[in-house]
Design an enzyme around this catalytic site. Structure first.
Site, PDB file in Angstrom:
ATOM      1  N   HIS A 453       0.867  -1.397  -0.045  1.00  0.00           N
ATOM      2  CA  HIS A 453       0.057   0.248  -0.101  1.00  0.00           C
ATOM      3  C   HIS A 453       0.872   1.265   0.067  1.00  0.00           C
ATOM      4  CE1 HIS A 453      -2.464   3.257   1.822  1.00  0.00           C
ATOM      5  NE2 HIS A 453      -3.353   2.636   1.252  1.00  0.00           N
ATOM      6  N   CYS A 846      -4.208  -1.133 -16.122  1.00  0.00           N
ATOM      7  CA  CYS A 846      -4.042  -0.164 -15.286  1.00  0.00           C
ATOM      8  C   CYS A 846      -3.430  -0.398 -14.081  1.00  0.00           C
ATOM      9  CB  CYS A 846      -5.541   0.682 -14.921  1.00  0.00           C
ATOM     10  SG  CYS A 846      -6.562  -0.284 -14.002  1.00  0.00           S
TER      11      CYS A 846
END
Length: 889
Positions: A453, A846
């Protein structure tokens, strides 16, 4: 003159009719520089036809004549007792890597040592005798080895080691692997000649002529005994000059331009009256004097034009005359320097744009997109080396161990006018930490890897990220190896794309990037000039990111993560309140406030990207990610509720509602389209915000092309429901088409061109792509999740066991950086099946894989239309695409 012996000088070039393979690599290089008219030392080459079968009587006359020719050019005479010309002997093979030593100082014998010493001093003369002996002993050692005289070979090897310690040459080590102390040179040159003469044929130190021919004979004999020689080696003989030889003498070493900035200005030093830089005080090369500076500039820039790269050049000035000694590649140079050189060459029509695009490794552009550490500033700083690069660059800041403390420290610093640079240090980051990463200069975490993250968010915002598994945090103190970091301490993160990362305790100096000055913008324009259909979009969540991406060459937005828009400090509590609402009515009340916020965000992005596609992914993240993860966050949320709610909210009640959102496997749980099925009002709010923003742009004559993307789809039925709605007995689910039509009528707006599509991030979706394509006009491959779900790997946890897997070759590389073959197969299959249903299906990638050049090449070959990556990765992807297009022709 023997046709196998070839002379060269600044004005004498070996004829083209001579097969240059017979000269060896070093011989060919010497002749190339003669051809350029450089002030090279003259010399001659005994080519491969003769070097292995030298008969001294046959070549003696020619060799002496050519030595005389050299003497006339350099102004010294071979064997002269007052001003002796010494020569070096180069064994010139046709192999790129040669194990033969370069032999120096031949002609240094008893009759000449006195004259040489008068020019350079007795100690230096003794040093050069030792250097001569060491080189020649290397030849004798090899001969003894070929003769299988092991005892004599070992004796010579021991002498060589001793001499290398006297010369302070790196090499010998003791059992503790520490470098041995140098031995003193405390005898006269003549004494060393007497000491080592026994290792060479008789008469080696008696005369210069005799020494040279003994050496040539020994080298030839070595060639004859060596079965691997294949008569493929030449011998080059050339005079030597010294920067400490008489008045107006110097030595120097410089680069053809600045290796950091790329400025076309010589960078280096010269050492007046010194043989080299050892124990010498250098002066800037620009101060060497106009005459020599102009000569050096001409040499340097001619070499740049010839080799099309920055070169390092060594030279000697002896008694006022300049000689080029050596030039070579520069391994340590900045990407900016290379780009500036190439742009300079292109402006002068020496290379074309295609050459420039091919010359730069796309991943090297990371260096000109982020700050780099000035190496001179870190010499005294304590450091730790290692970790996993999450986002490259360099960052300085005060350390804080939580988002609230970092934000508070930042506010205090702003109020006091103090340094606001901060670095977030945590075991791992969550959704609420995005705002801290955004305002910090970098983030250091203990868990995860390239796709963790913190790493993903850092790349999105152009911050530096390093994952250090050794990092431990206890209270207000962190430990990393042998360094300790207290909260509030300054650290410097250095995360290069190539090589090891470092954490320094203290403040280093940084060299900040300048896209215009570095030549990056010109590189982007050149890259785009070679693009055809395939293009590059950007992952952006705010207008400022969109503007940056546009300046870096992005052709639209490939991924707008709408959940990131809720993470800002003035929104996160409002969003949490909505998620914890007791009923739909209460939830819709809060959603109305959020709608205006999202509308303004979308409007700003649309306006920046006018005329380009903007792909907006509706809410995807698991709901628990938005909840407070520590006491400080919870306290802040409770404070917000007390201010905004009429009825008092108890902490226990709030915690209970948060607990209700808990899932055992949230990444495969209640997220993405599944939220839309359970809470259609959340997606409805986002859809209305998108179209309100689009209508507003349309009213202002701003062209918009919104693409609404539904995440985590696993079958066609889900996409059909969310796109087109469904009526069943007692329930009516309004789809995107229904919501847009109602809103358009309500607003009396003109319709806008929009598309509905989905992310393919589950193997089930890839397998069912043919059915899914009936209801979506585009696919976007979310390769982070597709990799996780296809391989059963957690991107945040795989680093804990991946070293064991790579040790046994169970997996090749990092699948979250370079696409795994099985994930590629899913993408190819889904694209093929989707286009069988819908031939004009637009497909893109993406995920974080989008900036890896290897993945870009795959996407092009697989028939995709674009890749999308963070704004700072767009130039990298563009260059990779341009290179692939050039290869395709």
């Amino acid at each position: 003159m023997d046709s196998r012996i070839h002379f060269f000088s600044q004005i004498d070039v070996i004829p083209k009719k001579v097969n240059d393979e017979k000269l060896g690599i070093r011989g060919r290089q010497a002749n190339e520089f003669a051809n350029l008219g450089f002030p090279i030392l003259p010399g001659f080459i005994l080519d491969t036809d003769i070097a292995s079968s030298i008969k001294v009587d046959d070549i003696k006359k020619d060799v002496l004549a050519l030595l005389g020719k050299c003497a006339g050019i350099v102004g010294k005479k071979f064997g002269d007792s007052e001003n002796p010309m010494l020569v070096k002997i180069v064994i010139s093979t046709n192999l790129a890597i040669s194990t033969f030593p370069v032999l120096h100082n031949f002609g240094l014998v008893k009759p000449t040592i006195g004259g040489f010493s008068k020019w350079v001093g007795k100690h230096f003369a003794a040093h050069e005798v030792i250097f001569l002996v060491r080189g020649m002993l290397k030849i004798e050692e090899r001969i003894k080895e070929l003769e299988a005289k092991n005892k004599e070979m070992e004796e010579i090897a021991a002498v060589i080691k001793k001499l290398e310690r006297m010369l302070n040459i790196e090499g010998p080590s003791n059992e503790l692997h520490e470098k041995l102390k140098p031995l003193p040179i405390d005898k006269s040159a003549e004494a060393y000649m007497d000491e080592y003469a026994k290792y060479f044929p008789k008469g080696f130190f008696e005369s210069a002529e005799q020494q040279l021919f003994i050496t040539l004979n020994e080298i030839s004999r070595m060639f004859q005994m060596d079965d691997q020689n294949d008569n493929d080696t030449a011998i080059m003989i050339s005079p030597m000059v010294y920067g400490n030889y008489g008045k107006d003498s110097s030595s120097g070493d410089f680069f053809s331009r600045n290796v950091i900035t790329g400025e076309k200005k010589l960078q280096g030093e010269f050492y007046r009256g010194k043989f080299n830089e050892v124990d010498a005080q250098g002066q800037d090369i620009a101060k060497i004097g106009d005459k020599h500076l102009k000569e050096l500039q001409k040499i340097a820039w001619t070499l740049e034009d010839k080799f099309k790269e920055i070169r390092q050049i060594r030279f000697t000035i002896e008694n006022g005359k300049l000689w080029l000694i050596e030039q070579r590649q520069v391994p340590q140079k900045s990407t900016q320097a290379d780009i500036k050189l190439l742009l300079d060459l292109e402006k002068r029509k020496i290379v074309d744009k295609a050459h420039i695009v091919k010359a730069i490794d796309p991943l090297r552009l990371n260096e000109v997109l982020h700050p780099v550490v000035d190496t001179a500033s870190i010499k005294t700083l304590k450091s730790w080396k290692g970790g996993i690069a999450g986002a490259p660059g360099a960052a300085i800041g005060r350390v804080y161990f939580s988002t609230p403390t970092l934000i508070e420290a930042l506010r205090n610093a702003q109020n006091r006018g103090e340094d606001t640079k901060t670095i977030l240090v945590m075991e791992s980051s969550f959704a609420e930490d995005v705002k801290a990463i955004e305002v910090s200069t970098g983030v250091l975490t203990a868990e995860g890897g390239y796709s963790a993250h913190a790493s993903v968010v850092a790349r999105q915002y152009g911050k530096v990220s390093l994952v250090a598994p050794e990092l431990t945090i206890k209270g207000k103190k962190a430990t990393l190896g042998n360094i300790t970091i207290n909260e509030g301490d300054y650290i410097t993160l250095n995360v290069p794309f190539y090589g090891d990362s470092n954490v320094y305790v203290g403040k280093a100096a940084l060299i900040e990037p300048d896209p215009r000055e570095s030549g990056l913008l010109e590189m982007i324009a050149m890259s785009k000039s070679f693009l055809k259909k395939f293009h590059v979009r950007a992952n952006v969540d705010a207008a400022k990111d969109a503007a940056l991406a546009l300046s870096f060459g992005a052709d639209g937005v490939g991924l707008c993560r709408t959940e990131h828009m809720f993470l800002k400090e003035d929104r996160i509590h409002m969003f949490r309140d909505m998620l914890l609402s007791a009923d739909k009515k209460e939830r819709e009340k809060t959603l109305l406030k959020l709608q205006s916020i999202q509308r303004d965000d979308f409007y700003a992005i649309f306006k920046v990207m006018a005329g380009k596609e903007v792909t907006i992914r509706l809410l995807d993240s698991p709901l628990h990610e938005f909840m407070p993860h520590n006491e400080e966050e919870l306290a802040s949320f409770m404070k917000y509720l007390q201010k905004t709610k009429k009825t008092k909210q108890s902490k226990a009640d709030v915690l209970a509602r948060i607990e209700n959102l808990h899932e055992f496997n949230p990444m495969l749980g209640h997220r993405g389209c599944r939220i839309a099925v359970s809470y259609p009002e959340i997606y409805a709010m986002q859809i209305k915000a998108i179209f309100e923003a689009a209508y507003k742009c349309r009213a202002q004559n701003v062209q918009v092309h919104p693409e609404i993307m539904i995440p985590i789809i696993m079958n066609a039925a889900e996409l059909k429901l969310i796109a087109y709605g469904k009526k069943i007995e007692g329930a009516n689910y309004k789809g995107i088409v229904d919501i847009e039509e109602e809103l358009r009528k309500e607003k009396k707006a003109k319709s806008v061109d929009y598309k509905i599509g989905t992310m393919i991030e589950l193997p089930a979706a890839a397998l069912g792509a043919g059915e899914i394509a009936k209801y979506g006009s585009f696919f976007s491959y979310g390769t982070n999740d597709l990799t996780q779900t296809a391989m059963g790997l957690s991107r945040d946890d795989f680093t804990t066991f991946m070293p064991d897997y790579t040790l046994f070759d169970l997996i090749m590389g990092n699948p979250f950086s370079t696409l795994d073959p099985r994930v590629k197969e899913l993408i190819v299959m889904a694209t093929s099946r989707g286009r069988l249903t819908r031939p004009d299906l637009v497909c893109g990638l993406c995920g974080e894989h989008g900036a890896n050049p290897a993945n870009v090449r795959f996407c092009m070959d697989a028939g995709l239309d674009y890749v999308s990556c963070s704004p700072y990765s767009v130039p990298i992807a563009l260059l990779a695409v341009a290179q692939a297009e050039l290869e395709r022709g």
